[in-house]
Design a protein around this motif. Structure first.
Motif, PDB file in Angstrom:
ATOM      1  N   GLY A 109     -19.316  -7.032  33.910  1.00 40.53           N
ATOM      2  CA  GLY A 109     -18.977  -7.162  32.419  1.00 40.53           C
ATOM      3  C   GLY A 109     -19.928  -6.124  31.532  1.00 40.53           C
ATOM      4  N   THR A 110     -21.144  -5.861  31.978  1.00 40.55           N
ATOM      5  CA  THR A 110     -21.961  -4.919  31.403  1.00 40.55           C
ATOM      6  C   THR A 110     -21.539  -3.704  31.605  1.00 40.55           C
ATOM      7  N   ILE A 111     -20.803  -3.202  32.821  1.00 41.65           N
ATOM      8  CA  ILE A 111     -20.360  -1.845  33.008  1.00 41.65           C
ATOM      9  C   ILE A 111     -19.161  -1.726  32.169  1.00 41.65           C
ATOM     10  N   LEU A 112     -18.186  -2.743  31.853  1.00 40.60           N
ATOM     11  CA  LEU A 112     -17.117  -2.672  31.147  1.00 40.60           C
ATOM     12  C   LEU A 112     -17.392  -2.484  29.746  1.00 40.60           C
ATOM     13  N   TRP A 113     -18.433  -3.119  29.337  1.00 37.22           N
ATOM     14  CA  TRP A 113     -19.257  -2.880  27.694  1.00 37.22           C
ATOM     15  C   TRP A 113     -19.477  -1.641  27.542  1.00 37.22           C
ATOM     16  N   PHE A 114     -20.141  -0.962  28.523  1.00 38.32           N
ATOM     17  CA  PHE A 114     -20.682   0.310  28.316  1.00 38.32           C
ATOM     18  C   PHE A 114     -19.670   1.160  28.412  1.00 38.32           C
ATOM     19  N   ALA A 115     -18.530   1.161  29.136  1.00 39.61           N
ATOM     20  CA  ALA A 115     -17.383   2.110  29.269  1.00 39.61           C
ATOM     21  C   ALA A 115     -16.660   2.029  28.179  1.00 39.61           C
ATOM     22  N   LEU A 116     -16.473   0.656  27.730  1.00 36.56           N
ATOM     23  CA  LEU A 116     -15.638   0.843  26.415  1.00 36.56           C
ATOM     24  C   LEU A 116     -16.435   1.356  25.256  1.00 36.56           C
ATOM     25  N   PHE A 117     -17.418   1.450  25.199  1.00 39.55           N
ATOM     26  CA  PHE A 117     -18.394   2.076  24.083  1.00 39.55           C
ATOM     27  C   PHE A 117     -18.250   3.613  24.456  1.00 39.55           C
ATOM     28  N   LEU A 118     -18.409   4.119  25.579  1.00 40.17           N
ATOM     29  CA  LEU A 118     -18.211   5.414  25.841  1.00 40.17           C
ATOM     30  C   LEU A 118     -16.808   5.925  25.756  1.00 40.17           C
ATOM     31  N   VAL A 119     -15.786   5.315  25.894  1.00 39.51           N
ATOM     32  CA  VAL A 119     -14.563   5.711  25.812  1.00 39.51           C
ATOM     33  C   VAL A 119     -14.190   5.740  24.135  1.00 39.51           C
ATOM     34  N   GLN A 120     -14.576   4.847  23.440  1.00 41.17           N
ATOM     35  CA  GLN A 120     -14.364   4.871  22.084  1.00 41.17           C
ATOM     36  C   GLN A 120     -15.378   5.869  21.121  1.00 41.17           C
ATOM     37  N   LEU A 121     -16.484   6.399  21.840  1.00 43.75           N
ATOM     38  CA  LEU A 121     -17.355   7.420  21.066  1.00 43.75           C
ATOM     39  C   LEU A 121     -16.604   8.602  20.660  1.00 43.75           C
ATOM     40  N   PRO A 122     -15.863   9.195  21.228  1.00 44.76           N
ATOM     41  CA  PRO A 122     -15.026  10.334  20.823  1.00 44.76           C
ATOM     42  C   PRO A 122     -14.547  10.160  19.743  1.00 44.76           C
ATOM     43  N   PHE A 123     -13.940   8.938  19.345  1.00 47.45           N
ATOM     44  CA  PHE A 123     -12.970   8.718  18.250  1.00 47.45           C
ATOM     45  C   PHE A 123     -13.723   8.054  16.796  1.00 47.45           C
ATOM     46  N   TYR A 124     -15.203   8.440  17.041  1.00 48.31           N
ATOM     47  CA  TYR A 124     -16.027   7.758  15.820  1.00 48.31           C
ATOM     48  C   TYR A 124     -15.494   8.183  14.746  1.00 48.31           C
ATOM     49  N   GLY A 125     -15.107   9.332  14.598  1.00 52.15           N
ATOM     50  CA  GLY A 125     -14.614   9.736  13.051  1.00 52.15           C
ATOM     51  C   GLY A 125     -13.454   8.755  12.589  1.00 52.15           C
ATOM     52  N   GLU A 156     -14.767   5.501  11.879  1.00 47.88           N
ATOM     53  CA  GLU A 156     -15.241   5.508  10.327  1.00 47.88           C
ATOM     54  C   GLU A 156     -14.404   5.599   9.461  1.00 47.88           C
ATOM     55  N   ASP A 157     -13.383   6.354   9.424  1.00 48.23           N
ATOM     56  CA  ASP A 157     -12.415   6.340   8.359  1.00 48.23           C
ATOM     57  C   ASP A 157     -11.752   5.231   8.268  1.00 48.23           C
ATOM     58  N   HIS A 158     -11.694   4.325   8.935  1.00 46.09           N
ATOM     59  CA  HIS A 158     -10.770   2.880   9.053  1.00 46.09           C
ATOM     60  C   HIS A 158     -11.761   1.892   8.766  1.00 46.09           C
ATOM     61  N   GLY A 159     -12.796   2.121   8.953  1.00 44.71           N
ATOM     62  CA  GLY A 159     -13.751   0.987   8.616  1.00 44.71           C
ATOM     63  C   GLY A 159     -14.089   0.256   9.955  1.00 44.71           C
ATOM     64  N   HIS A 160     -13.779   0.680  11.213  1.00 40.24           N
ATOM     65  CA  HIS A 160     -13.857  -0.080  12.293  1.00 40.24           C
ATOM     66  C   HIS A 160     -14.967   0.375  13.178  1.00 40.24           C
ATOM     67  N   THR A 161     -16.060   1.029  12.755  1.00 37.11           N
ATOM     68  CA  THR A 161     -17.314   1.360  13.499  1.00 37.11           C
ATOM     69  C   THR A 161     -17.971   0.095  14.515  1.00 37.11           C
ATOM     70  N   TRP A 162     -17.767  -1.011  13.779  1.00 38.95           N
ATOM     71  CA  TRP A 162     -18.204  -2.149  14.205  1.00 38.95           C
ATOM     72  C   TRP A 162     -17.769  -2.361  15.719  1.00 38.95           C
ATOM     73  N   TRP A 163     -16.648  -1.875  16.132  1.00 38.60           N
ATOM     74  CA  TRP A 163     -16.050  -2.002  17.241  1.00 38.60           C
ATOM     75  C   TRP A 163     -17.249  -1.012  18.466  1.00 38.60           C
ATOM     76  N   LEU A 164     -17.552  -0.025  18.021  1.00 39.97           N
ATOM     77  CA  LEU A 164     -18.381   0.696  18.894  1.00 39.97           C
ATOM     78  C   LEU A 164     -19.596   0.016  19.017  1.00 39.97           C
ATOM     79  N   TRP A 165     -20.174  -0.477  17.885  1.00 36.83           N
ATOM     80  CA  TRP A 165     -21.451  -1.234  17.915  1.00 36.83           C
ATOM     81  C   TRP A 165     -21.355  -2.573  18.950  1.00 36.83           C
ATOM     82  N   THR A 166     -20.200  -3.217  18.608  1.00 37.93           N
ATOM     83  CA  THR A 166     -19.869  -4.284  19.354  1.00 37.93           C
ATOM     84  C   THR A 166     -20.223  -4.174  20.819  1.00 37.93           C
ATOM     85  N   CYS A 167     -19.327  -3.185  21.426  1.00 38.32           N
ATOM     86  CA  CYS A 167     -19.538  -2.612  22.540  1.00 38.32           C
ATOM     87  C   CYS A 167     -20.837  -2.263  23.090  1.00 38.32           C
TER      88      CYS A 167
END
Length: 93
Positions: free
Chosen positions: A28-44, A47-58
């Motif tokens: 589960g921990t590996i999955l959370w970190f993988a989800l964070f890393l997969v979403q990181l390139p789409f940070y912009g 941020e534009d859509h108000g969903h940065t909390w997804w990254l911080w949740t992961c």
């Protein structure tokens, strides 16, 4: 109505479920970190859509997972230690 007025029902507690706890928490921990890393390139976009909390949740899930790994490994070690102690030595103490 007799069902509700017959008093509290008493059942035996079921045996606790034991399984591959360390592996489950690690996966589960590996999955959370993988989800964070997969979403990181789409940070912009996030941020534009108000969903940065997804990254911080992961990231928070991964961080809490690290604590969980530490905890369950210590728990498993304690269970194994208590299982290998001599029961006669505990009674004489």
């Amino acid at each position: 109505m007799a069902l509700f007025s017959s008093g509290p029902l008493k059942h035996e507690a079921p045996e606790p479920l034991e399984g591959p706890v360390v592996g489950t928490i690690t996966g589960g921990t590996i999955l959370w970190f993988a989800l964070f890393l997969v979403q990181l390139p789409f940070y912009g976009w996030f941020e534009d859509h108000g969903h940065t909390w997804w990254l911080w949740t992961c990231l928070a899930g991964g961080g809490l997972g690290l604590f969980g790994i530490w905890y369950v490994r210590r728990r498993d070690a304690a269970i194994k230690r208590s299982g290998t102690t001599d029961p006669d030595a505990e009674q004489s103490a």
